[in-house]
Design a protein around this motif. Sequence first.
Motif, short mmCIF file in Angstrom:
data_model
loop_
_atom_site.label_atom_id
_atom_site.label_comp_id
_atom_site.label_asym_id
_atom_site.label_seq_id
_atom_site.Cartn_x
_atom_site.Cartn_y
_atom_site.Cartn_z
N VAL A 80 0.82 -1.22 0.00
CA VAL A 80 0.00 0.00 0.00
C VAL A 80 0.85 1.27 0.00
N TRP A 81 1.93 1.29 0.78
CA TRP A 81 2.68 2.51 1.01
C TRP A 81 4.12 2.41 0.55
N ASP A 82 4.62 3.50 0.01
CA ASP A 82 6.05 3.71 -0.20
C ASP A 82 6.44 4.77 0.80
N MET A 83 7.33 4.43 1.72
CA MET A 83 7.75 5.36 2.75
C MET A 83 9.28 5.46 2.73
N GLN A 84 9.79 6.65 2.72
CA GLN A 84 11.23 6.87 2.75
C GLN A 84 11.56 7.72 3.97
N PHE A 85 12.29 7.08 4.91
CA PHE A 85 12.59 7.68 6.20
C PHE A 85 13.96 8.36 6.21
N ARG A 86 14.05 9.41 7.03
CA ARG A 86 15.31 10.08 7.33
C ARG A 86 15.38 10.32 8.83
N VAL A 87 16.49 9.92 9.45
CA VAL A 87 16.67 10.15 10.88
C VAL A 87 17.01 11.62 11.10
N LEU A 88 16.29 12.25 12.02
CA LEU A 88 16.56 13.64 12.38
C LEU A 88 17.36 13.73 13.67
N GLU A 89 17.07 12.78 14.60
CA GLU A 89 17.73 12.84 15.90
C GLU A 89 17.67 11.47 16.57
N ASP A 90 18.77 11.07 17.18
CA ASP A 90 18.86 9.86 17.99
C ASP A 90 19.19 10.25 19.42
N THR A 105 3.97 7.94 0.19
CA THR A 105 3.26 7.96 -1.08
C THR A 105 2.42 6.69 -1.21
N PRO A 106 1.13 6.80 -1.49
CA PRO A 106 0.36 5.59 -1.79
C PRO A 106 0.91 4.96 -3.07
N ARG A 107 1.14 3.67 -3.04
CA ARG A 107 1.74 3.00 -4.20
C ARG A 107 0.83 3.00 -5.42
N ASP A 108 -0.47 3.19 -5.22
CA ASP A 108 -1.39 3.20 -6.36
C ASP A 108 -1.50 4.58 -7.01
N GLY A 109 -0.74 5.55 -6.49
CA GLY A 109 -0.75 6.89 -7.08
C GLY A 109 -2.00 7.69 -6.81
N SER A 110 -2.82 7.26 -5.86
CA SER A 110 -4.11 7.90 -5.61
C SER A 110 -4.03 9.22 -4.85
N ARG A 115 -1.45 10.03 11.87
CA ARG A 115 -1.95 9.41 10.64
C ARG A 115 -3.11 10.19 10.02
N LEU A 116 -3.53 11.26 10.64
CA LEU A 116 -4.71 11.98 10.16
C LEU A 116 -4.51 12.55 8.76
N SER A 117 -3.28 12.88 8.40
CA SER A 117 -3.03 13.45 7.07
C SER A 117 -2.92 12.39 5.98
N LEU A 118 -2.90 11.12 6.36
CA LEU A 118 -2.79 10.03 5.39
C LEU A 118 -4.14 9.72 4.77
N PRO A 119 -4.16 9.40 3.48
CA PRO A 119 -5.41 8.95 2.86
C PRO A 119 -5.88 7.65 3.52
#
Length: 137
Positions: free
Chosen positions: A70-80, A98-103, A131-135
């Motif tokens: 369902v999802w393509d997610m690309q993470f970046r660490v900001l702080e450890d 990004t939704p993988r279906d391009g929706s 998660r409120l901003s996610l489709p």
Amino acid sequence: MIDTAVTEPLLTDEEIFSATQRCIEAWNTLDVEKTLATYTDDVDYRDPGTRGTIRGSDALRRYLRKFFEVWDMQFRVLEDRRIAGANAQVCVWEVDITPRDGSAPTITERGMDLIHVRGNQLSRDHAFMDRLSLPAR
């Protein structure tokens, strides 16, 4: 029951942060088996989409298969930040989702994980994000 977080030898900051970085890099590949290899077999995993705890690598495998479809997610660490006296950390990150279906368009969110490391794998990973901003899915 013995709490291994209390009885195991302390890892270095570098060992803890490296285990987490390997996990994040694996998530970014969207490869289920590569991602699973960064977790212990008895992993305790939670994120806002799990509706509870996922226990063990077989259950996490099932979840990741569906999730990565369902999802393509690309993470970046900001702080450890190390949690004093434990093989644990707080990891603050930013992710492009990004939704993988391009929706829907890609959105960027911030979140954090509470992580426990055993050896060079994550044995506990509790993720928090809005998660409120996610489709809806």
